[in-house]
Design an enzyme around this catalytic site. Structure first.
Site, short mmCIF file in Angstrom:
data_model
loop_
_atom_site.label_atom_id
_atom_site.label_comp_id
_atom_site.label_asym_id
_atom_site.label_seq_id
_atom_site.Cartn_x
_atom_site.Cartn_y
_atom_site.Cartn_z
CG ASN A 10 34.62 37.56 -8.16
OD1 ASN A 10 35.36 37.88 -9.09
ND2 ASN A 10 34.43 38.37 -7.13
N GLY B 95 27.89 33.25 -15.23
CA GLY B 95 27.93 33.84 -13.90
C GLY B 95 26.53 34.04 -13.35
CB ALA C 45 33.07 31.56 -11.62
N GLY D 286 28.51 35.39 -2.70
CA GLY D 286 28.90 34.12 -3.32
C GLY D 286 30.41 33.96 -3.35
CB THR D 287 33.16 36.34 -4.01
OG1 THR D 287 32.67 36.64 -5.32
CG2 THR D 287 34.68 36.31 -4.04
N GLY E 225 22.15 37.78 -22.05
CA GLY E 225 21.93 38.74 -20.97
C GLY E 225 22.59 40.06 -21.32
CB ALA E 226 23.34 41.50 -24.65
CB SER E 227 19.51 44.32 -21.95
OG SER E 227 18.89 43.30 -21.17
CG HIS F 126 29.86 43.12 -1.95
ND1 HIS F 126 30.34 42.10 -1.16
CD2 HIS F 126 30.33 42.88 -3.20
CE1 HIS F 126 31.05 41.26 -1.91
NE2 HIS F 126 31.06 41.72 -3.14
CE LYS G 285 27.27 40.34 -3.05
NZ LYS G 285 26.69 39.85 -4.32
#
Length: 239
Positions: free
Chosen positions: A120, A94, A118, A160-161, A12-14, A150, A154
């Site tokens: 977060n 994540g 996780a 989720g946290t 998911g580097a982009s 947030h 969002k």
């Protein structure tokens, strides 16, 4: 735990998190080395700042790695999980919005590789969750509220946290209430409030920069590499 740099694959580097991971990992060259960056589409150029880039369809051809850090989408998660199991590598993920079957596959994979999922990766939030759990146990019968704020973009609410913190508070059996605010460019704020007769306790975490999540994921990756198979929490890997 590791004397030499661990070899990291970023899946998911982009994306926003992927880009932060690449940038921060380069600043931690003594601790980690990114050996592959994987994106949904065929990358151009193929090497950026010394890091080889691969398309998701080329995942089977990536070089050896110790830990994969995955911040992608549910439709790409199965392949990175399968690759980690196949190669005996650790996984830090994540990725959100996974189906029940994917959550089940994650639990099954934990029998053969060390992994962390996780919502977060802030180390501060990990400490907060531990404090919330202890406060809930020490204050039975108190009202518990989780308030989270947030940015306006969002979509999920509660976050989720917030749900993770609510789960920590609910471990002592108290019902948990949630409130959500979406405003401006707030990175993330979470308050867990315990209210009794004539007194109130508030535990608060505020993130002021998104890099905290990428730094936390890199910390967890370094701590996870080489551990026995199992499902770990961020707070299990703080030190």
């Amino acid at each position: 735990m590791n004397a030499s740099p661990i070899r990291i694959l970023i899946h998911g580097a982009s994306g926003r998190m992927g880009q932060a991971l690449l940038r921060l990992a380069a600043e931690q060259a003594g601790h980690c080395q990114v050996v592959a960056a994987v994106t949904r589409r065929t990358p151009s150029p193929r090497v950026v700042d010394g890091v080889p880039h691969f398309a998701a369809s080329e995942l089977a051809g990536v070089p050896a790695f110790d830990v994969a850090i995955d911040f992608s989408l549910p439709d790409g998660f199965d392949r990175i999980l399968a690759l980690c199991v196949e190669r005996g590598a650790a996984l830090v993920s994540g990725t959100t919005g996974m189906a029940d079957a994917q959550a089940g596959a994650l639990a099954q994979a934990a029998k053969s590789i060390p992994l962390v999922w996780a919502s977060n990766f802030s180390l501060g939030v990990a400490v907060l969750a531990d404090l919330v759990e202890r406060a809930a146990a020490a204050l039975p019968g108190w009202d518990v509220d989780v308030v989270e704020s947030h940015h306006v973009h969002k979509k999920d609410a509660p976050s989720g946290t917030a749900l993770t913190l609510g789960g920590a508070a609910g471990s002592a059996g108290a019902p948990v209430h949630y409130a959500s605010l979406r405003a401006g460019d707030i990175v993330g704020e979470h308050t867990v409030q315990f209210t009794g007769l004539g007194e109130r306790v508030e535990l608060v975490h505020r993130a002021t920069h998104r890099d905290v999540f990428a730094r936390g994921a890199l910390h967890v990756a370094r701590q996870l590499a080489g551990r026995p198979a199992g499902s770990y929490r961020v707070r299990d890997l703080l030190a």
